[in-house]
Design a protein around this motif. Structure first.
Motif, PDB file in Angstrom:
ATOM      1  N   GLY A  11       0.831  -1.205   0.000  1.00 54.88           N
ATOM      2  CA  GLY A  11       0.000   0.000   0.000  1.00 54.88           C
ATOM      3  C   GLY A  11       0.860   1.247   0.000  1.00 54.88           C
ATOM      4  O   GLY A  11       1.771   1.378   0.823  1.00 54.88           O
ATOM      5  N   GLY A  13      -0.419   4.494   0.269  1.00 57.94           N
ATOM      6  CA  GLY A  13      -1.107   5.683   0.792  1.00 57.94           C
ATOM      7  C   GLY A  13      -0.080   6.458   1.606  1.00 57.94           C
ATOM      8  O   GLY A  13       1.115   6.161   1.585  1.00 57.94           O
ATOM      9  N   PHE A  33       4.456  -2.296  -2.788  1.00 56.94           N
ATOM     10  CA  PHE A  33       3.454  -2.830  -3.730  1.00 56.94           C
ATOM     11  C   PHE A  33       2.185  -2.016  -3.590  1.00 56.94           C
ATOM     12  O   PHE A  33       1.630  -1.909  -2.491  1.00 56.94           O
ATOM     13  CB  PHE A  33       3.133  -4.296  -3.401  1.00 56.94           C
ATOM     14  CG  PHE A  33       4.329  -5.201  -3.464  1.00 56.94           C
ATOM     15  CD1 PHE A  33       4.734  -5.757  -4.669  1.00 56.94           C
ATOM     16  CD2 PHE A  33       5.048  -5.502  -2.315  1.00 56.94           C
ATOM     17  CE1 PHE A  33       5.839  -6.592  -4.732  1.00 56.94           C
ATOM     18  CE2 PHE A  33       6.152  -6.341  -2.363  1.00 56.94           C
ATOM     19  CZ  PHE A  33       6.560  -6.889  -3.577  1.00 56.94           C
ATOM     20  N   ALA A  36      -3.056   0.579  -7.006  1.00 57.14           N
ATOM     21  CA  ALA A  36      -3.487   1.594  -7.985  1.00 57.14           C
ATOM     22  C   ALA A  36      -2.327   2.047  -8.863  1.00 57.14           C
ATOM     23  O   ALA A  36      -1.170   1.737  -8.598  1.00 57.14           O
ATOM     24  CB  ALA A  36      -4.062   2.795  -7.238  1.00 57.14           C
ATOM     25  N   ALA A 415      -9.015   9.230  12.061  1.00 57.25           N
ATOM     26  CA  ALA A 415      -8.404   8.897  10.769  1.00 57.25           C
ATOM     27  C   ALA A 415      -8.034  10.185  10.046  1.00 57.25           C
ATOM     28  O   ALA A 415      -8.904  10.895   9.545  1.00 57.25           O
ATOM     29  CB  ALA A 415      -9.387   8.096   9.923  1.00 57.25           C
ATOM     30  N   THR A 416      -6.743  10.495  10.038  1.00 59.84           N
ATOM     31  CA  THR A 416      -6.260  11.704   9.372  1.00 59.84           C
ATOM     32  C   THR A 416      -4.946  11.371   8.679  1.00 59.84           C
ATOM     33  O   THR A 416      -4.351  10.315   8.918  1.00 59.84           O
ATOM     34  CB  THR A 416      -5.965  12.827  10.388  1.00 59.84           C
ATOM     35  OG1 THR A 416      -5.019  12.316  11.341  1.00 59.84           O
ATOM     36  CG2 THR A 416      -7.204  13.307  11.096  1.00 59.84           C
ATOM     37  N   ALA A 420      -2.058   8.585   9.817  1.00 61.68           N
ATOM     38  CA  ALA A 420      -1.491   7.634   8.858  1.00 61.68           C
ATOM     39  C   ALA A 420       0.040   7.742   8.846  1.00 61.68           C
ATOM     40  O   ALA A 420       0.753   6.730   8.934  1.00 61.68           O
ATOM     41  CB  ALA A 420      -2.068   7.895   7.462  1.00 61.68           C
TER      42      ALA A 420
HETATM   43  C1  LIG Z   1     -12.883  12.507   0.886  1.00 63.84           C
HETATM   44  C2  LIG Z   1     -11.902  12.458   2.028  1.00 63.84           C
HETATM   45  C3  LIG Z   1     -11.569  13.627   2.697  1.00 63.84           C
HETATM   46  C4  LIG Z   1     -10.639  13.591   3.744  1.00 63.84           C
HETATM   47  N1  LIG Z   1     -10.286  14.761   4.346  1.00 63.84           N
HETATM   48  C5  LIG Z   1      -9.245  14.754   5.227  1.00 63.84           C
HETATM   49  C6  LIG Z   1      -8.739  15.983   5.729  1.00 63.84           C
HETATM   50  O1  LIG Z   1      -9.241  17.067   5.415  1.00 63.84           O
HETATM   51  N2  LIG Z   1      -7.665  15.932   6.577  1.00 63.84           N
HETATM   52  C7  LIG Z   1      -7.089  14.739   6.947  1.00 63.84           C
HETATM   53  O2  LIG Z   1      -6.095  14.760   7.686  1.00 63.84           O
HETATM   54  N3  LIG Z   1      -7.578  13.557   6.487  1.00 63.84           N
HETATM   55  C8  LIG Z   1      -8.632  13.534   5.643  1.00 63.84           C
HETATM   56  N4  LIG Z   1      -9.097  12.352   5.151  1.00 63.84           N
HETATM   57  C9  LIG Z   1      -8.546  11.087   5.684  1.00 63.84           C
HETATM   58  C10 LIG Z   1      -7.214  10.728   5.003  1.00 63.84           C
HETATM   59  O3  LIG Z   1      -7.327  10.799   3.594  1.00 63.84           O
HETATM   60  C11 LIG Z   1      -6.846   9.302   5.403  1.00 63.84           C
HETATM   61  O4  LIG Z   1      -6.827   9.214   6.814  1.00 63.84           O
HETATM   62  C12 LIG Z   1      -5.469   8.885   4.897  1.00 63.84           C
HETATM   63  O5  LIG Z   1      -5.306   9.209   3.537  1.00 63.84           O
HETATM   64  C13 LIG Z   1      -5.319   7.375   5.098  1.00 63.84           C
HETATM   65  O6  LIG Z   1      -4.059   6.957   4.628  1.00 63.84           O
HETATM   66  P1  LIG Z   1      -3.592   5.439   4.734  1.00 63.84           P
HETATM   67  O7  LIG Z   1      -2.248   5.368   4.133  1.00 63.84           O
HETATM   68  O8  LIG Z   1      -3.783   4.973   6.137  1.00 63.84           O
HETATM   69  O9  LIG Z   1      -4.641   4.581   3.882  1.00 63.84           O
HETATM   70  P2  LIG Z   1      -5.024   4.670   2.325  1.00 63.84           P
HETATM   71  O10 LIG Z   1      -4.931   6.063   1.867  1.00 63.84           O
HETATM   72  O11 LIG Z   1      -6.345   4.000   2.193  1.00 63.84           O
HETATM   73  O12 LIG Z   1      -3.896   3.833   1.586  1.00 63.84           O
HETATM   74  C14 LIG Z   1      -3.975   2.440   1.423  1.00 63.84           C
HETATM   75  C15 LIG Z   1      -3.310   2.055   0.100  1.00 63.84           C
HETATM   76  O13 LIG Z   1      -3.283   0.619  -0.007  1.00 63.84           O
HETATM   77  C16 LIG Z   1      -3.562   0.268  -1.355  1.00 63.84           C
HETATM   78  N5  LIG Z   1      -4.011  -1.132  -1.352  1.00 63.84           N
HETATM   79  C17 LIG Z   1      -5.179  -1.622  -0.865  1.00 63.84           C
HETATM   80  N6  LIG Z   1      -5.193  -2.968  -0.991  1.00 63.84           N
HETATM   81  C18 LIG Z   1      -4.024  -3.337  -1.549  1.00 63.84           C
HETATM   82  C19 LIG Z   1      -3.464  -4.592  -1.913  1.00 63.84           C
HETATM   83  N7  LIG Z   1      -4.114  -5.750  -1.707  1.00 63.84           N
HETATM   84  N8  LIG Z   1      -2.223  -4.607  -2.477  1.00 63.84           N
HETATM   85  C20 LIG Z   1      -1.544  -3.451  -2.701  1.00 63.84           C
HETATM   86  N9  LIG Z   1      -2.029  -2.220  -2.361  1.00 63.84           N
HETATM   87  C21 LIG Z   1      -3.261  -2.173  -1.788  1.00 63.84           C
HETATM   88  C22 LIG Z   1      -4.629   1.273  -1.761  1.00 63.84           C
HETATM   89  O14 LIG Z   1      -4.730   1.362  -3.184  1.00 63.84           O
HETATM   90  C23 LIG Z   1      -4.090   2.550  -1.114  1.00 63.84           C
HETATM   91  O15 LIG Z   1      -3.224   3.257  -1.974  1.00 63.84           O
HETATM   92  C24 LIG Z   1     -10.053  12.350   4.139  1.00 63.84           C
HETATM   93  C25 LIG Z   1     -10.411  11.175   3.465  1.00 63.84           C
HETATM   94  C26 LIG Z   1     -11.292  11.225   2.425  1.00 63.84           C
HETATM   95  C27 LIG Z   1     -11.639   9.948   1.696  1.00 63.84           C
END
Ligand SMILES: Cc1cc2nc3c(=O)[nH]c(=O)nc-3n(C[C@H](O)[C@H](O)[C@H](O)COP(=O)(O)OP(=O)(O)OC[C@H]3O[C@@H](n4cnc5c(N)ncnc54)[C@H](O)[C@@H]3O)c2cc1C
Length: 433
Positions: A11, A13, A33, A36, A415-416, A420
């Motif tokens: 992932g 993100g 890995f 997207a 969740a921000t 993360a």
């Molecule tokens: C519309 C929206 C508005 C938001 N507004 C705010 C804000 O104003 N301020 C703030 O701080 N936060 C905000 N957030 C929250 C913030 O976006 C998330 O908390 C943060 O992006 C999460 O990051 P992450 O890396 O934990 O997870 P994710 O961003 O979900 O990353 C996970 C990654 O894993 C990948 N993945 C999944 N399964 C697999 C697999 N099997 N193999 C390989 N890759 C895989 C996905 O494609 C993704 O790229 C918002 C969220 C959304 C949706």
């Protein structure tokens, strides 16, 4: 330095990228890995251009210390990429609350409350009493308390509706009646009542891809890490202390450590055979949508680039409106955000859009014979986990050599982006354990 490990990060993100950058800096051999074609996860852009559309409007806070440090470390000019402004909850009628740019936090907050427009003396006194009570109790409360229960005694309806509700819904993406008061108070402690610039709003001036995802990818390539985009990992297997991943690009590769930086449900799926209890906790999290609408509307004067909107369950879904970036001379390009959108989305995204446009017309006085065009509506059904009172979040450690790093793992914040990034950095720090 401790021995160099072969580390797989699943992932890309903001959590996965944070883990990958920090693990590479620590001297480990990192392979990422990502399912997207673009990195960034829920905070991603559609493409790498400067006109790209984001998955949703994001706001950062001055207190996102780890996120801002990571952005700088991968070469982002943070001061140019983000527009910094003191926290404000300003309404289209000019009412609301705006912190001054400087001054001791508590005095600044008290002064801003005293100067707030559209609030009576009783509202202001109740807000000050509420803030003092939080401070007195060290911003702590029982884990089972909801924000609605926290506010039960002190503030007036107006303070609750026009001040606390927008802050809570924006920070926790969960309705007040269910939102965790413990997490809400932690956010208040570290932002509004935290270090001097911690509550500043940082509004992206460029598509999200340029704030971290693409610069991090460039940094990782330049520092010897390997990144496989469009690669879905569909299983985990451990033999003799070595991990192999289903779907990995080179079937011969094995890894000493794995960091699972996917959303909760995907992590639950991948870990079910190996760590059923951890998997069940992750799978039990429920999620809340956010809907983002882009409009083109007749020109109107706004008192601030980001406005709070009076919202309700029947006719007014959006809580915030943004008018950011260079604007055309004749029309406004506006973004409306509907957080905690579960009950609205159940009526369908067309109904959300129609109600949001009607709300926009009312707030900005746009008559029916002037056009308000809906340019796009994006609904992220699992925008964040629901940060409810007493919610049980799974820990970062899953099994020896296997950690989760994402915004949902146990921690003080909702969740921000900052949650993360912190989870990703903590996972990288613990690789040697
Ligand atoms: C519309 C929206 C508005 C938001 N507004 C705010 C804000 O104003 N301020 C703030 O701080 N936060 C905000 N957030 C929250 C913030 O976006 C998330 O908390 C943060 O992006 C999460 O990051 P992450 O890396 O934990 O997870 P994710 O961003 O979900 O990353 C996970 C990654 O894993 C990948 N993945 C999944 N399964 C697999 C697999 N099997 N193999 C390989 N890759 C895989 C996905 O494609 C993704 O790229 C918002 C969220 C959304 C949706």
């Amino acid at each position: 330095m401790a021995r160099s490990l072969r580390v797989a990060v699943v992932g890309a993100g903001w959590a996965g990228l944070a883990a990958a950058v920090r693990a590479t800096q620590a001297g480990h051999a990192v392979t990422v890995f990502e399912l997207a074609g673009m990195p960034g996860g829920r905070a991603r852009s559609d493409d790498d251009s400067d006109a790209a559309t984001d998955n949703g409007q994001h706001i950062l806070l001055g207190g996102y210390a780890r996120t801002l440090a990571l952005m700088r470390d991968v070469g982002v000019d943070v001061e140019r990429a983000l527009l910094r402004m003191p926290l404000s909850v300003t309404y289209a009628d000019g009412g609301g609350f705006a912190l001054p740019a400087s001054g001791p936090r508590l005095l600044a907050a008290a002064g801003a409350l005293a100067a707030a427009r559209g609030f009576g003396l009783a509202d202001k006194l109740s807000a000050v009493a509420m803030a003092l009570a939080w401070q007195w109790r060290g911003f702590r409360c029982p884990a089972s308390l909801t924000v609605a229960e926290l506010l039960h005694r002190v503030p007036t309806g107006r303070v609750r509706r026009r001040l606390i509700e927008p802050l809570c819904v924006a920070a926790l993406n969960t309705p007040l009646a269910e939102a965790s008061a413990e997490v809400f108070l932690a956010v208040m402690r570290d932002s509004l009542f935290g270090a001097r610039d911690a509550s500043d709003l940082l509004l992206p001036q460029r598509p999200l891809a340029h704030l971290l995802p693409l610069p991090a990818l460039t940094w990782l390539h330049a520092h010897g890490a390997t990144v496989h985009l469009r690669t879905r990992i569909d299983g985990l297997d451990k033999r003799a202390d070595q991990w192999r991943l289903g779907g990995q690009v080179n079937p011969e590769d094995s890894f000493d450590r794995v960091i699972l930086a996917t959303p909760a449900l995907e992590a639950a799926r991948l870990t079910r055979p190996l760590a059923p209890d951890w998997s069940a906790t992750a799978a039990a999290l429920s999620h809340e949508p956010i809907v983002t609408l882009s409009l083109t509307a007749p020109k109107r004067a706004w008192p601030a680039a980001m406005l709070a909107l009076d919202s309700d369950e029947a006719t007014a879904p959006a809580q915030f409106a943004f008018k950011l970036g260079a604007q055309p001379p004749d029309v406004d390009r506006v973004t409306l955000v509907v957080s905690a959108a579960g009950s609205w989305l159940a009526r369908g995204s067309d109904a959300v859009a129609a109600s949001a446009i009607a709300q926009y017309r009312r707030v900005f006085g746009v008559p029916d014979d002037e056009s308000v065009r809906l340019d796009s509506v994006r609904a992220d059904k699992r925008a964040t986990f629901r940060c409810t009172a007493g919610v049980v979040r799974p820990p970062r450690g899953i099994l020896p050599g296997l950690q989760a790093a994402a915004d949902y793992v146990a921690g003080p914040y909702p969740a921000t982006l900052e949650a993360a990034v912190r989870a990703g950095e903590a996972a990288a720090r613990d690789l040697d354990r």
